[in-house]
Write an enzyme that holds these catalytic residues in place. Structure first.
Site, PDB file in Angstrom:
ATOM      1  N   GLU A  56      34.836  38.081  40.022  1.00  0.00           N
ATOM      2  CA  GLU A  56      35.966  37.561  40.616  1.00  0.00           C
ATOM      3  C   GLU A  56      36.991  38.527  40.719  1.00  0.00           C
ATOM      4  O   GLU A  56      37.804  38.523  41.504  1.00  0.00           O
ATOM      5  CB  GLU A  56      36.361  36.329  39.791  1.00  0.00           C
ATOM      6  CG  GLU A  56      35.370  35.173  39.922  1.00  0.00           C
ATOM      7  CD  GLU A  56      34.284  35.420  38.982  1.00  0.00           C
ATOM      8  OE1 GLU A  56      34.270  36.194  38.146  1.00  0.00           O
ATOM      9  OE2 GLU A  56      33.208  34.503  39.465  1.00  0.00           O
ATOM     10  N   ASP A  95      27.099  37.898  38.512  1.00  0.00           N
ATOM     11  CA  ASP A  95      28.014  36.992  37.858  1.00  0.00           C
ATOM     12  C   ASP A  95      29.363  37.883  37.815  1.00  0.00           C
ATOM     13  O   ASP A  95      29.332  39.121  37.971  1.00  0.00           O
ATOM     14  CB  ASP A  95      27.511  36.603  36.774  1.00  0.00           C
ATOM     15  CG  ASP A  95      28.250  35.298  36.090  1.00  0.00           C
ATOM     16  OD1 ASP A  95      28.828  34.796  36.778  1.00  0.00           O
ATOM     17  OD2 ASP A  95      27.796  35.176  34.877  1.00  0.00           O
ATOM     18  N   ASP A 120      30.294  27.407  36.673  1.00  0.00           N
ATOM     19  CA  ASP A 120      30.096  26.602  35.546  1.00  0.00           C
ATOM     20  C   ASP A 120      30.471  25.341  35.876  1.00  0.00           C
ATOM     21  O   ASP A 120      31.652  24.833  35.100  1.00  0.00           O
ATOM     22  CB  ASP A 120      30.806  27.285  34.322  1.00  0.00           C
ATOM     23  CG  ASP A 120      30.219  28.767  34.182  1.00  0.00           C
ATOM     24  OD1 ASP A 120      29.144  29.039  34.650  1.00  0.00           O
ATOM     25  OD2 ASP A 120      30.964  29.848  33.604  1.00  0.00           O
TER      26      ASP A 120
HETATM   27  C1  GLC Z   1      28.777  32.815  33.430  1.00  0.00           C
HETATM   28  C2  GLC Z   1      27.813  32.300  34.418  1.00  0.00           C
HETATM   29  C3  GLC Z   1      26.805  31.519  33.940  1.00  0.00           C
HETATM   30  C4  GLC Z   1      26.114  32.647  32.828  1.00  0.00           C
HETATM   31  C5  GLC Z   1      27.022  32.959  31.784  1.00  0.00           C
HETATM   32  C6  GLC Z   1      26.274  33.946  30.879  1.00  0.00           C
HETATM   33  O1  GLC Z   1      29.497  31.744  32.760  1.00  0.00           O
HETATM   34  O2  GLC Z   1      28.666  31.509  35.436  1.00  0.00           O
HETATM   35  O3  GLC Z   1      25.753  31.090  34.770  1.00  0.00           O
HETATM   36  O4  GLC Z   1      24.885  31.803  32.208  1.00  0.00           O
HETATM   37  O5  GLC Z   1      28.187  33.555  32.326  1.00  0.00           O
HETATM   38  O6  GLC Z   1      25.765  35.184  31.595  1.00  0.00           O
END
Ligand code: GLC
Length: 905
Positions: free
Chosen positions: A472, A469, A550
């Protein structure tokens, strides 16, 4: 009717279990969470357990206020290149523009690259390219030149280069112009530092791909698309860019399809006839002008070529394509309970995710909170078949200790100077999940390998897969040029390889995936990796699956998830999914049921949702199939089970994707590009080659219009009724039904339901057959888990079912490859749909026995029956039957029936 459901108010049900920190002595697991302690204390004092994140503004606030910088061209300052001299090369031509060089290289007879470089500069190949120029054999081509043009001709295309002004035109073998520079504003080249290309178009041309674009439409004609990887919590159709960048698109017009890959990782912008119907153009904020041109005319050929260049997906492990369940801020106990509830309710499930909550201290990557570590051990002991996926984040906490133990990841990275630098050359430090974090410089090979080596903290604990995650890279700060990432002038690389962040930004996630992929090679070399990334660049498909970040629990988002995933699929990323049910907020029961029905057909299938502690949350604490009442639970179960029954078919679609880049979830225009009606269809898709899915995307709808592509006949999966293609029909779609059609003359290989992939060996393969005249299907089988198939350990069996004059239906099978020794496949259940009762069934002279019911057929070899209920003939054929099996039908043929009866699918 949906049953009335009482939704618990989330803040009253927040877990208040007091976790008493314990000492865990295992290597790397000793970093007991300070957070655990805080959590316990918070719970004790009744402050709702809001921890590290409580000191941060709500994430939604973060995201409302992004600066939008967009590179633009000064039209007064466009290039006027002209070719002054040229030299024919072994694979194309080198052009001399005086102040620039140019190259047109032929990679294959239908695939070329155009570059304009600084004099003497090498042509650029980004890390997105898996197989660069050196990997290709130049095709045979002819070259001619006059004072006005240079013409390169292969078997498939002609590249016609005008010298003054410089312009490139691609023609097909019949001399039709497929793609051509638009020269009214100048030539392609550089405006200042910005590479750009203008192309002609006409109003009939459609455009697809462009990676991850959160648009309601699939055809991107008339749109402006940008690529700048950004953490866009709760994005929407107006967001300029989201998490991943793929500067590639497919153009579809009268002459067929072609593809263009603009291999520039800088912030790029595609203006696809948004200013005029006569031209489109693309540009980037810096970098080199290099683009690839792939000629079709089939869309499938374009994708095959593009993925020959940027890489195909690995065949995933089977558990990777089963259902995954996830939530941010599950308690440790909830993860175990949720998995157990799936089993109790007999809803198939393959993996539970551990979101960042499992990390030790304040979200320190590669460390464990002991409660979550214990939960993982419990899961692995009690449900050893269940797989686990850990979220990972690249921001490494700037802390020397976690849980009273040295934080090795931070210490080693610091000692080796592995972190990204700011413009002054100092280690860049900022807030992300940890309040102070540093970022590994993934542009460096040694950093990637070192980072890969950190994954033993996850794998040794018993984790199977990784979700990458925040690559970016997401950074919780505002900047001068782009918010919520690093400053554009940060520094990556060392020595000659030093580059500024703005040049590398869109590649950070790709290299992050590459590092994690290497972790699987280091620690699990036998197993196929399961890696899921939010942030990728072109080519990222060769390392990771992708999900669309998200999204929001809203009808709009369910609707937009379809074109978003389809365009990713057309961008070389077939292993794609969205958070089923929506991430931000909670869905209504109806929305959840509809999303589960649609999501069962996502290539990557995961139910994931946001923390229950969000102020804006309007709904229950969790988002499980059973959260929304019995009816929704039953519907969810039905569709998850259907996915598991379709596993052989789905897995075969993945196998094809890994070989040709063909999407698993296909836009209709992919197979039916000559049918103009399909060009704009963005609310239906093909699941594999033969099933058409038209999910219900509107609140309250109980019917839905479905377009059936022309030149095919389509059987309704639920009723068996056959419809001619080339028309839009309205079908019933009560809450428990997703409109689903099967192309006539197809075989859908299915199997019995399992609670998880690999629960039961595949002993009987059902061949769900929709016969008109003749159909063949090549069935691929391997162990579903290891890399042995890469060395040939697989079987391929070809099935053919045909109808002959005189009313005989013939089934034949041929073993094409037989190298997977552990196959337990011993019989086929031929299910001939829409069929009357045969008079007899026999293989050579051996007669099969007619029996009374489907169950007996399933249990007894060489038997058959006609099932009124299923409107089908069922024949049990042993896998070692070498003779053709013939079904005799009264001598009158058994052509398609009219409106069929319900078959209780
Ligand atoms: C980001 C991710 C999401 C995850 C969150 C906490 O928002 O896109 O999938 O649950 O971080 O890790």
């Amino acid at each position: 009717m949906l049953s009335e459901i009482l939704l618990p108010t989330f803040n009253h049900v927040y877990d208040t279990g007091v976790a008493i920190p314990r000492c865990v002595t295992r290597n790397k697991l000793t970093r007991m969470g300070r957070r655990t302690l805080l959590k316990s204390t918070a719970a004790l004092f009744g402050v709702g357990g809001v921890l590290a994140s409580a000191s941060r503004p709500a994430r939604a606030d973060h995201y409302d206020s992004k600066i939008h910088y967009e590179p633009q061209l000064d039209n007064e300052n466009l290039a006027q290149l002209s070719v002054q001299s040229h030299k024919i090369l072994g694979d194309g031509v080198k052009l001399d523009f005086g102040d620039h060089d140019g190259y047109v290289r032929l990679f294959a007879d239908d695939f070329a690259r155009v570059s304009v470089t600084e004099p003497g500069q090498a042509e650029y190949e980004s890390p997105g390219v898996a197989n660069g120029l050196d990997e290709w054999d130049a095709p045979t081509f002819g070259a001619e030149s006059t004072s006005e043009r240079i013409v390169l001709e292969t078997e498939s295309i002609t590249v016609d280069i005008s010298k003054d002004p410089f312009g490139v035109k691609f023609l097909d073998a019949d001399g039709n112009v497929v793609n051509e520079d638009y020269l009214d504003k100048g030539t392609s080249g550089y405006e200042g530092d910005k590479p750009y290309v203008y192309k002609k178009t006409d109003e009939n041309e459609a455009f697809y791909g462009f990676g991850e674009q959160p648009d309601m439409g699939f055809n991107q004609r008339g749109e402006k698309l940008e690529n700048w990887n950004t953490d866009q919590y709760g994005y929407g159709p107006d967001s300029d860019y989201v998490y991943s960048s793929v500067p590639f698109f497919v153009g579809l017009k009268d002459t067929g399809a072609y593809g263009i890959f603009f291999d520039d990782p800088y912030h790029s912008v595609f203006h696809m006839a948004d200013e005029s119907d006569d031209y489109y153009y693309f540009l980037a904020d810096g970098g080199q002008l290099t683009y690839y041109f792939a000629y079709g005319p089939e869309v499938s050929t374009v994708l095959d070529r593009y993925t020959d260049l940027t890489g195909k997906i690995d065949l995933p492990p089977k558990w990777g394509i089963g259902l995954h369940q996830s939530k941010w801020e599950y308690t440790a106990q909830e993860i175990v309970d949720t998995a157990e509830t799936y089993r109790e309710k007999e809803i198939p499930l393959d993996a539970m995710h551990f979101d960042i909550d499992y990390m030790g201290g304040e979200y320190n990557a590669f460390t464990w909170d002991p409660d979550y570590y214990d939960a993982l051990q419990t899961l692995n002991a009690d449900l050893p078949e269940l797989h686990s996926v850990a979220v990972n984040d690249p921001g490494v906490g700037k802390t020397t200790e976690v849980n009273g133990e040295p934080y090795e990841t931070y210490l080693e990275g610091t000692e080796n100077d592995y972190w990204v630098k700011d413009a002054d050359g100092d280690t860049f430090t900022a807030e992300v999940w940890p309040p102070e974090a540093v970022w590994p410089d993934f542009s460096r090979e040694e950093v990637r390998s070192w980072y890969a080596s950190q994954h033993d903290a996850l794998f040794d604990a018993g984790i199977d897969g990784v979700k990458n995650d925040m690559g970016e890279p997401a950074v919780f700060q505002k900047n001068e040029k782009y918010d919520w990432t690093m400053p554009h002038d940060n520094i990556h690389g060392v020595g000659e390889d030093t580059i500024r962040h703005e040049a590398y930004h869109n590649l950070y996630g790709l290299d992050y995936a590459r590092a994690a992929y290497e972790a699987f090679e280091q620690y699990k070399p036998e197993k196929r990796p399961f890696l899921l990334n939010r942030n990728l660049f072109a080519g990222g498909q060769r390392y990771a699956a992708i999900w669309t970040g998200d999204n929001v629990s809203s009808w709009e988002h369910l609707r937009l998830s379809i074109p978003m995933m389809l365009n990713l699929s057309v961008s070389g990323m077939p292993f794609v999914g969205c958070d089923i049910g929506g991430f931000v907020n909670r869905p209504s029961p109806e929305l959840f049921a509809r999303w589960m029905q649609a999501g069962a057909f996502n290539p990557y299938c995961r139910n994931h949702t946001d923390s229950h502690r969000k102020d804006e949350l309007n709904g229950p604490r969790n988002q499980h199939p059973w959260t929304f009442g019995e009816e929704v639970e039953a519907i969810s179960k039905q569709y998850i089970e259907l996915r598991y029954r379709l596993l052989p078919y789905l897995y075969n679609a993945f196998k094809t994707a890994s070989e040709t880049g063909k999407p698993v979830q296909q836009p209709l225009m992919f197979q039916f590009q000559d049918d103009e009606q399909t060009v704009d269809i963005d609310d239906q898709f093909m699941f594999g080659d033969d099933m058409l899915v038209a999910p219900v995307l509107e609140k309250g709808a109980t019917t839905r219009e479905v377009y059936l592509p022309e030149d095919e006949q389509w059987a309704d999966f639920w009723t068996d009724a056959v419809h001619e293609g080339g028309q839009t029909i309205t079908v019933d779609a009560p809450l428990d039904r997703v409109p689903l059609f099967v192309k006539m003359d197809s075989i859908i290989p299915m199997r019995e339901i399992q609670q998880y992939t690999g629960e039961k060996p595949l002993t009987m393969l059902t061949l769900d057959t929709y016969l008109d005249e003749e159909v063949s299907y090549s069935f691929y089988e391997d162990d579903g888990e290891t890399r042995a198939h890469e060395n040939g350990a697989y079987n391929v069996t070809e099935f053919t079912v045909s109808t002959n004059p005189g009313g005989v239906v013939t089934f034949e099978r041929e073993h094409e490859e037989q190298n997977y020794d552990d196959s337990e496949l011993s019989s086929y259940l031929l299910k001939l749909n829409r069929s009357e009762a045969p008079q007899k069934v026999q293989a050579a002279a051996a007669k099969y026995t007619a029996v009374d019911d489907a169950e007996t057929v399933t249990e007894t070899s060489e038997t058959y029956t006609h099932s009124e209920e299923q409107n089908a003939v069922l024949v049990h054929i042993p896998a070692d039957e070498d003779n053709a099996v013939r079904l005799f039908f009264n001598g009158q043929g058994r052509g398609p029936q009219g409106q069929g009866k319900g078959r209780g699918h």
